[in-house]
Design a protein around this motif. Structure first.
Motif, mmCIF file in Angstrom:
data_model
loop_
_atom_site.group_PDB
_atom_site.id
_atom_site.type_symbol
_atom_site.label_atom_id
_atom_site.label_comp_id
_atom_site.label_asym_id
_atom_site.label_seq_id
_atom_site.Cartn_x
_atom_site.Cartn_y
_atom_site.Cartn_z
ATOM 1 N N HIS A 276 0.816 -1.219 0.000
ATOM 2 C CA HIS A 276 0.000 0.000 0.000
ATOM 3 C C HIS A 276 0.849 1.269 0.000
ATOM 4 O O HIS A 276 1.990 1.272 0.413
ATOM 5 C CB HIS A 276 -0.858 0.065 1.260
ATOM 6 C CG HIS A 276 -1.598 -1.183 1.556
ATOM 7 N ND1 HIS A 276 -0.994 -2.307 2.065
ATOM 8 C CD2 HIS A 276 -2.904 -1.479 1.431
ATOM 9 C CE1 HIS A 276 -1.912 -3.254 2.243
ATOM 10 N NE2 HIS A 276 -3.068 -2.781 1.859
ATOM 11 N N CYS B 176 -11.912 -4.105 5.423
ATOM 12 C CA CYS B 176 -10.745 -4.999 5.526
ATOM 13 C C CYS B 176 -11.108 -6.306 6.226
ATOM 14 O O CYS B 176 -11.484 -6.308 7.395
ATOM 15 C CB CYS B 176 -9.623 -4.286 6.288
ATOM 16 S SG CYS B 176 -8.193 -5.344 6.560
ATOM 17 N N PRO B 177 -10.982 -7.436 5.539
ATOM 18 C CA PRO B 177 -11.346 -8.703 6.174
ATOM 19 C C PRO B 177 -10.323 -9.170 7.202
ATOM 20 O O PRO B 177 -10.622 -10.036 8.016
ATOM 21 C CB PRO B 177 -11.411 -9.675 4.990
ATOM 22 C CG PRO B 177 -10.495 -9.098 3.976
ATOM 23 C CD PRO B 177 -10.555 -7.608 4.143
ATOM 24 N N ALA B 178 -9.128 -8.598 7.155
ATOM 25 C CA ALA B 178 -8.090 -9.032 8.091
ATOM 26 C C ALA B 178 -8.000 -8.123 9.307
ATOM 27 O O ALA B 178 -7.187 -8.365 10.197
ATOM 28 C CB ALA B 178 -6.736 -9.066 7.385
ATOM 29 N N CYS C 250 -6.734 -5.217 9.698
ATOM 30 C CA CYS C 250 -5.348 -4.804 9.914
ATOM 31 C C CYS C 250 -5.101 -3.325 9.642
ATOM 32 O O CYS C 250 -3.966 -2.887 9.662
ATOM 33 C CB CYS C 250 -4.415 -5.668 9.068
ATOM 34 S SG CYS C 250 -4.654 -5.521 7.310
ATOM 35 N N ILE C 251 -6.172 -2.557 9.375
ATOM 36 C CA ILE C 251 -6.006 -1.110 9.204
ATOM 37 C C ILE C 251 -6.496 -0.423 10.471
ATOM 38 O O ILE C 251 -7.624 -0.667 10.916
ATOM 39 C CB ILE C 251 -6.801 -0.593 7.990
ATOM 40 C CG1 ILE C 251 -6.359 -1.310 6.726
ATOM 41 C CG2 ILE C 251 -6.631 0.906 7.833
ATOM 42 C CD1 ILE C 251 -7.113 -0.886 5.474
ATOM 43 N N ILE D 199 -1.053 0.210 9.078
ATOM 44 C CA ILE D 199 -1.426 -1.090 8.517
ATOM 45 C C ILE D 199 -0.471 -2.138 9.067
ATOM 46 O O ILE D 199 0.748 -1.961 9.014
ATOM 47 C CB ILE D 199 -1.359 -1.088 6.972
ATOM 48 C CG1 ILE D 199 -2.330 -0.045 6.398
ATOM 49 C CG2 ILE D 199 -1.682 -2.477 6.418
ATOM 50 C CD1 ILE D 199 -2.283 0.058 4.889
ATOM 51 N N CYS E 167 -2.144 -8.439 6.833
ATOM 52 C CA CYS E 167 -2.752 -8.122 5.531
ATOM 53 C C CYS E 167 -2.681 -9.331 4.599
ATOM 54 O O CYS E 167 -1.671 -10.025 4.536
ATOM 55 C CB CYS E 167 -2.006 -6.944 4.922
ATOM 56 S SG CYS E 167 -2.549 -6.543 3.257
ATOM 57 N N ILE E 168 -3.756 -9.565 3.879
ATOM 58 C CA ILE E 168 -3.775 -10.667 2.919
ATOM 59 C C ILE E 168 -3.749 -10.141 1.481
ATOM 60 O O ILE E 168 -3.994 -10.871 0.535
ATOM 61 C CB ILE E 168 -5.007 -11.569 3.130
ATOM 62 C CG1 ILE E 168 -6.298 -10.735 3.080
ATOM 63 C CG2 ILE E 168 -4.899 -12.318 4.445
ATOM 64 C CD1 ILE E 168 -7.559 -11.572 3.062
ATOM 65 N N TYR E 169 -3.512 -8.831 1.331
ATOM 66 C CA TYR E 169 -3.357 -8.210 0.001
ATOM 67 C C TYR E 169 -4.550 -8.488 -0.916
ATOM 68 O O TYR E 169 -4.382 -8.830 -2.079
ATOM 69 C CB TYR E 169 -2.028 -8.640 -0.640
ATOM 70 C CG TYR E 169 -0.863 -8.134 0.167
ATOM 71 C CD1 TYR E 169 -0.374 -6.849 -0.039
ATOM 72 C CD2 TYR E 169 -0.316 -8.896 1.184
ATOM 73 C CE1 TYR E 169 0.641 -6.352 0.746
ATOM 74 C CE2 TYR E 169 0.706 -8.402 1.970
ATOM 75 C CZ TYR E 169 1.185 -7.137 1.732
ATOM 76 O OH TYR E 169 2.187 -6.635 2.504
ATOM 77 N N CYS E 170 -5.720 -8.333 -0.352
ATOM 78 C CA CYS E 170 -6.936 -8.595 -1.127
ATOM 79 C C CYS E 170 -7.365 -7.374 -1.936
ATOM 80 O O CYS E 170 -8.136 -7.499 -2.881
ATOM 81 C CB CYS E 170 -8.061 -9.021 -0.189
ATOM 82 S SG CYS E 170 -8.544 -7.724 0.971
ATOM 83 N N GLY E 171 -6.922 -6.176 -1.535
ATOM 84 C CA GLY E 171 -7.284 -4.971 -2.269
ATOM 85 C C GLY E 171 -8.639 -4.387 -1.912
ATOM 86 O O GLY E 171 -9.071 -3.414 -2.532
ATOM 87 N N MET E 172 -9.296 -4.940 -0.920
ATOM 88 C CA MET E 172 -10.618 -4.432 -0.553
ATOM 89 C C MET E 172 -10.548 -2.985 -0.042
ATOM 90 O O MET E 172 -11.460 -2.199 -0.255
ATOM 91 C CB MET E 172 -11.248 -5.318 0.526
ATOM 92 C CG MET E 172 -11.510 -6.722 0.093
ATOM 93 S SD MET E 172 -12.932 -6.839 -0.982
ATOM 94 C CE MET E 172 -14.252 -6.698 0.191
ATOM 95 N N CYS E 173 -9.467 -2.648 0.633
ATOM 96 C CA CYS E 173 -9.330 -1.282 1.155
ATOM 97 C C CYS E 173 -9.282 -0.284 0.006
ATOM 98 O O CYS E 173 -9.940 0.765 0.046
ATOM 99 C CB CYS E 173 -8.074 -1.167 2.004
ATOM 100 S SG CYS E 173 -6.602 -1.857 1.240
ATOM 101 N N MET F 253 -2.636 0.258 -4.018
ATOM 102 C CA MET F 253 -1.652 -0.818 -3.918
ATOM 103 C C MET F 253 -0.948 -0.890 -5.265
ATOM 104 O O MET F 253 -1.271 -1.728 -6.102
ATOM 105 C CB MET F 253 -2.347 -2.131 -3.566
ATOM 106 C CG MET F 253 -3.047 -2.062 -2.216
ATOM 107 S SD MET F 253 -4.027 -3.516 -1.854
ATOM 108 C CE MET F 253 -2.742 -4.720 -1.546
HETATM 109 S S1 SF4 Z 1 -5.339 -5.459 1.157
HETATM 110 FE FE1 SF4 Z 1 -6.370 -3.891 2.399
HETATM 111 S S2 SF4 Z 1 -8.396 -4.749 2.854
HETATM 112 FE FE2 SF4 Z 1 -7.106 -6.451 2.170
HETATM 113 S S3 SF4 Z 1 -6.272 -7.296 4.059
HETATM 114 FE FE3 SF4 Z 1 -4.762 -5.804 3.314
HETATM 115 S S4 SF4 Z 1 -5.264 -3.893 4.355
HETATM 116 FE FE4 SF4 Z 1 -7.042 -5.263 4.569
#
Ligand code: SF4
Ligand code: SF4
Length: 178
Positions: free
Chosen positions: A62, A84-86, A88-89, A110, A115-121, A132
């Motif tokens: 990010h 954010c599903p994790a 972590c923000i 963060i 973080c699982i790098y899903c991009g939802m944020c 990202m």
């Molecule tokens: S990419 Fe963003 S939404 Fe997804 S887990 Fe990481 S911080 Fe959270």
């Protein structure tokens, strides 16, 4: 009439296991010698000193986008942390002196280990304030605190060249907090 099948693996050599053991040792020794003198068959990479080339589609860690004055575009609306599903923000919001901005992130952090790098944020942000597109891979760290990326670090990150859409600031975010 039933046909009696010979059971595989019940011969003397299978029952003593020794031929299989020596066959395994032979393969292990061959790999060891080949890798010791020429690294012909190794797939190990000495990360982080060496890295394999990442796919051009890899977007990376990010960053927070800055306004022209260097402050974050973020208006501390919490939509990214909610999405954010994790979980972590972590944001601490404060009131901005400029009434046109209302809120800003006093802290924006963060936890890159969670973080699982899903991009939802990035998807959830109404202000295009978080992206990202740095091309950075999460570096190995010796303690968890170093994986906790803070606002100033996120603001200092630069986009990877291919991913630049409009280098920065764009129009001010129209999200209202009233
Ligand atoms: S990419 Fe963003 S939404 Fe997804 S887990 Fe990481 S911080 Fe959270
Ligand atoms: S969604 Fe965007 S504007 Fe809202 S808190 Fe997250 S980064 Fe800031």
């Amino acid at each position: 009439m039933a046909k009696v099948m010979r059971r595989l693996g019940d011969g003397f050599s299978e029952r003593v296991y020794l031929p299989a053991i020596f066959e395994g040792l032979k393969i292990t020794t061959r790999h060891f010698v080949n890798n010791l003198f020429g690294r012909k068959e190794t797939v190990t990479v000495s990360y982080p000193e060496e890295t394999i080339p990442y796919s051009p589609r890899w977007r990376g860690m990010h960053r927070l986008l800055p306004r022209e004055d260097g402050e974050p575009r973020c208006v501390a609306c919490f939509m990214c942390s909610t999405a954010c599903p994790a979980n972590c923000i972590h944001i601490v919001a404060g009131e901005h002196d400029d009434k046109g901005r209302e809120k800003f992130p006093v802290r924006f952090e963060i936890d890159e280990l969670r973080c699982i790098y899903c991009g939802m944020c990035e998807e959830a942000c109404p202000c295009d304030a978080i992206r990202m597109d740095t091309g950075m891979h999460a570096a190995p760290v010796y303690d968890r605190d170093r994986a906790w990326v803070r606002k100033e670090q996120l603001l200092a990150r630069k986009p990877r060249e291919y991913a630049v859409r409009d280098t920065a600031e764009g129009p001010p975010c129209a999200v209202s907090h009233r």
